[in-house]
Write an enzyme that holds these catalytic residues in place. Structure first.
Site, PDB file in Angstrom:
ATOM      1  N   SER A  68      72.116  28.095  62.935  1.00 46.81           N
ATOM      2  CA  SER A  68      72.921  27.092  63.650  1.00 46.81           C
ATOM      3  C   SER A  68      74.133  27.724  64.326  1.00 46.81           C
ATOM      4  O   SER A  68      74.615  28.769  63.905  1.00 46.81           O
ATOM      5  CB  SER A  68      73.437  26.037  62.674  1.00 46.81           C
ATOM      6  OG  SER A  68      72.376  25.461  61.985  1.00 46.81           O
TER       7      SER A  68
HETATM    8  N1  SAH Z   1      71.148  27.908  57.296  1.00 51.00           N
HETATM    9  C1  SAH Z   1      70.267  28.903  57.886  1.00 51.00           C
HETATM   10  C2  SAH Z   1      69.416  28.373  59.001  1.00 51.00           C
HETATM   11  C3  SAH Z   1      68.741  27.128  58.758  1.00 51.00           C
HETATM   12  S1  SAH Z   1      67.291  26.862  59.688  1.00 51.00           S
HETATM   13  C4  SAH Z   1      71.029  30.101  58.382  1.00 51.00           C
HETATM   14  O1  SAH Z   1      72.235  30.180  58.179  1.00 51.00           O
HETATM   15  O2  SAH Z   1      70.394  30.982  58.970  1.00 51.00           O
HETATM   16  C5  SAH Z   1      66.498  25.865  58.472  1.00 51.00           C
HETATM   17  C6  SAH Z   1      65.782  26.656  57.438  1.00 51.00           C
HETATM   18  O3  SAH Z   1      65.228  25.728  56.507  1.00 51.00           O
HETATM   19  C7  SAH Z   1      64.597  27.432  58.006  1.00 51.00           C
HETATM   20  O4  SAH Z   1      64.682  28.767  57.611  1.00 51.00           O
HETATM   21  C8  SAH Z   1      63.388  26.726  57.407  1.00 51.00           C
HETATM   22  O5  SAH Z   1      62.290  27.588  57.160  1.00 51.00           O
HETATM   23  C9  SAH Z   1      63.958  26.187  56.112  1.00 51.00           C
HETATM   24  N2  SAH Z   1      63.216  25.071  55.532  1.00 51.00           N
HETATM   25  C10 SAH Z   1      62.636  24.019  56.155  1.00 51.00           C
HETATM   26  N3  SAH Z   1      62.067  23.194  55.255  1.00 51.00           N
HETATM   27  C11 SAH Z   1      62.305  23.728  54.028  1.00 51.00           C
HETATM   28  C12 SAH Z   1      61.976  23.342  52.699  1.00 51.00           C
HETATM   29  N4  SAH Z   1      61.271  22.225  52.423  1.00 51.00           N
HETATM   30  N5  SAH Z   1      62.393  24.134  51.690  1.00 51.00           N
HETATM   31  C13 SAH Z   1      63.086  25.263  51.926  1.00 51.00           C
HETATM   32  N6  SAH Z   1      63.422  25.687  53.148  1.00 51.00           N
HETATM   33  C14 SAH Z   1      63.047  24.927  54.201  1.00 51.00           C
END
Ligand code: SAH
Length: 224
Positions: A68
């Site tokens: 983000s």
């Molecule tokens: N906060 C992160 C980016 C978030 S993007 C950073 O600082 O880089 C959202 C992330 O959530 C992605 O990597 C995606 O694979 C993960 N995600 C989506 N659904 C999920 C779930 N059910 N359990 C764990 N991770 C999940």
């Protein structure tokens, strides 16, 4: 352009990021500001993207996922009202950048990522950079942390149709949960507080836009 790890370029870029993207947009928690200024965001993305790490944009991190923009990371961190004593559950480790910010603002972070490749590189990166108060795990975070336990703070960094019940169950008394709730393409950042009597109180903070939370209590996997 290769950005030097501790060089003037990165230091000036971080100062500018804090001034233009955070202070001018309502981020006023001094601890959040200090941590955003000192954390080397360019080390959480591919080297080819390093020169864009301190700008106002989401950056790709692989597996179709994104880190983000700085404002969103700061906004969510500020909304959690961390004092340094809390244990935090984070769903969606991604690159580990938000995890790193949380690790400096709290006592310990438990983080889950569904993509093993992202979880593996985030774990290695966080260890290499000295973030030792972090426990990383691969799995479906929409089901909560696998062991039965409570957290003072919960953060979901992926968009969810509705905050999963299993995560609300793991929110401690007086705890706060911050999550993007809404459709697959647009959400509102919401904060849920667990009051002293156990009841939950909901606030809507800002509009936001995250990749979907994919899992048993999130969205269906639509990847090919
Ligand atoms: N906060 C992160 C980016 C978030 S993007 C950073 O600082 O880089 C959202 C992330 O959530 C992605 O990597 C995606 O694979 C993960 N995600 C989506 N659904 C999920 C779930 N059910 N359990 C764990 N991770 C999940």
């Amino acid at each position: 352009m290769k950005v030097p790890e501790h060089g003037m370029v990165s230091s000036r870029a971080r100062d500018r990021m804090v001034k233009e993207l955070l202070l001018n947009h309502g981020i006023d928690d001094p601890r959040v500001i200090a941590v955003m200024r000192e954390t080397l965001r360019h080390l959480f993305v591919d080297e080819a993207l390093a020169s864009r790490a301190y700008g106002d944009e989401n950056l790709p991190i692989g597996e179709g996922q994104t880190l983000s923009q700085p404002y969103t990371v700061a906004r969510m961190s500020q909304a959690l009202r961390l004092t340094g004593r809390e244990e935090v559950l984070e769903i969606g480790t991604g690159s580990g950048y938000q995890t790193a910010i949380l690790s400096k603002l709290s006592h310990k972070v438990y983080t889950i990522e569904r993509h093993p490749s992202l979880a593996d590189s985030a774990r290695k990166r966080l260890r290499r950079l000295g973030f030792h108060n972090v426990v990383c795990r691969v799995g479906d975070g929409s089901l909560g942390w696998p062991e039965e336990r409570l957290f003072e703070r919960v953060i979901i960094t992926a968009g969810t149709p509705i905050t999963p019940e299993s995560l609300l169950r793991q929110l401690a008394p007086h705890g706060l949960l911050v999550a993007p709730e809404g459709s697959r393409s647009a959400q509102n950042l919401i904060r849920i507080s667990r009051l002293a009597d156990g009841a939950l109180q909901r606030e809507i903070l800002d509009p936001c836009c995250f990749v979907p939370l994919v899992g048993a209590q999130g969205w269906k996997d639509e990847s090919p």
